[in-house]
Every structure is written in C-alpha cells, then in structure tokens.
Design a protein around this motif. Structure first.
Motif, PDB file in Angstrom:
ATOM      1  N   LYS A  46       0.836  -1.206   0.000  1.00 22.27           N
ATOM      2  CA  LYS A  46       0.000   0.000   0.000  1.00 22.27           C
ATOM      3  C   LYS A  46       0.868   1.251   0.000  1.00 22.27           C
ATOM      4  O   LYS A  46       0.603   2.212  -0.718  1.00 22.27           O
ATOM      5  CB  LYS A  46      -0.927   0.029   1.233  1.00 22.27           C
ATOM      6  CG  LYS A  46      -2.189  -0.734   1.070  1.00 22.27           C
ATOM      7  CD  LYS A  46      -3.107  -0.497   2.247  1.00 22.27           C
ATOM      8  CE  LYS A  46      -4.399  -1.253   2.004  1.00 22.27           C
ATOM      9  NZ  LYS A  46      -5.398  -0.989   3.039  1.00 22.27           N
ATOM     10  N   ASN A  84       0.666   3.699  -3.440  1.00 24.07           N
ATOM     11  CA  ASN A  84      -0.201   4.869  -3.278  1.00 24.07           C
ATOM     12  C   ASN A  84       0.627   6.096  -2.923  1.00 24.07           C
ATOM     13  O   ASN A  84       1.649   5.990  -2.251  1.00 24.07           O
ATOM     14  CB  ASN A  84      -1.246   4.624  -2.184  1.00 24.07           C
ATOM     15  CG  ASN A  84      -2.213   3.541  -2.565  1.00 24.07           C
ATOM     16  OD1 ASN A  84      -2.982   3.687  -3.499  1.00 24.07           O
ATOM     17  ND2 ASN A  84      -2.157   2.415  -1.853  1.00 24.07           N
ATOM     18  N   TYR A 108       0.323   8.710  -0.690  1.00 25.94           N
ATOM     19  CA  TYR A 108      -0.335   9.301   0.471  1.00 25.94           C
ATOM     20  C   TYR A 108       0.268  10.668   0.770  1.00 25.94           C
ATOM     21  O   TYR A 108       1.476  10.840   0.735  1.00 25.94           O
ATOM     22  CB  TYR A 108      -0.194   8.391   1.690  1.00 25.94           C
ATOM     23  CG  TYR A 108      -0.859   7.055   1.528  1.00 25.94           C
ATOM     24  CD1 TYR A 108      -2.245   6.951   1.562  1.00 25.94           C
ATOM     25  CD2 TYR A 108      -0.123   5.897   1.333  1.00 25.94           C
ATOM     26  CE1 TYR A 108      -2.874   5.721   1.410  1.00 25.94           C
ATOM     27  CE2 TYR A 108      -0.736   4.669   1.191  1.00 25.94           C
ATOM     28  CZ  TYR A 108      -2.114   4.577   1.233  1.00 25.94           C
ATOM     29  OH  TYR A 108      -2.721   3.365   1.079  1.00 25.94           O
ATOM     30  N   ASP A 120      -6.643   4.382   5.321  1.00 25.75           N
ATOM     31  CA  ASP A 120      -6.737   3.391   4.257  1.00 25.75           C
ATOM     32  C   ASP A 120      -6.490   1.959   4.750  1.00 25.75           C
ATOM     33  O   ASP A 120      -6.599   1.014   3.984  1.00 25.75           O
ATOM     34  CB  ASP A 120      -5.739   3.743   3.144  1.00 25.75           C
ATOM     35  CG  ASP A 120      -6.005   3.014   1.848  1.00 25.75           C
ATOM     36  OD1 ASP A 120      -7.174   2.649   1.591  1.00 25.75           O
ATOM     37  OD2 ASP A 120      -5.050   2.794   1.087  1.00 25.75           O
TER      38      ASP A 120
END
Length: 83
Positions: free
Chosen positions: A28, A32, A34, A43
């Motif tokens: 993740k 991603n 962020y 998330d």
C-alpha cells in the motif's frame, strides 16, 4: 513520500518476508501516493491496523534502544493515529 511514511516503510521491510499482512501494508505504501500519515492510516483495514500496531511498538522500542530519537518520534506519529 512523507518522511514519517518513509520511516514506516523501512520498518515494514524488516517484516514482509515473514508476514503476509505486513507485505500488504508495505505494498500500500509503495503503490499509493499518500499525502501524510493520516491519509495512510485511514486506508488500513482492521487486520492491517492490528499488525501495524504491534510492528510499530516493537520498532519504536528498538529505535529507543539504539538512541535513534528521530526515528522513534516519527514512528510514534503513526502509532498515535492508529487509535
């Protein structure tokens, strides 16, 4: 990537070989963009939060033992958001 999330990613890299959930969390972070740790924590699913909670606690303790106050502080920022 946010500096705090960079520390977190580095810490997770020590666990991905042994734990599938740690690998999911790491992926993740990698896949991603962020904007900050708050966005990242939102998330996470329940299982990921529980695993990350344990990992971060251990990593904060290790950072303190190594007198790496900066790392401990950065990881603590994520730890506090988990609750």
């Amino acid at each position: 990537m946010d500096k705090t999330l960079g520390y977190l990613r580095e810490s997770l890299s020590n666990h991905i070989e042994y734990d599938e959930v740690s690998r999911q969390i790491y992926e993740k972070l990698e896949s991603n963009d962020y904007k900050g740790e708050g966005e990242f924590v939102k998330d996470l699913n329940t299982e990921e939060t529980e695993v990350l909670n344990k990992i971060i606690k251990d990593e904060i303790e290790y950072a303190k033992e190594e007198l790496d106050d900066k790392r401990a502080l950065e990881l603590n920022e994520v730890y506090e958001l988990l609750f």
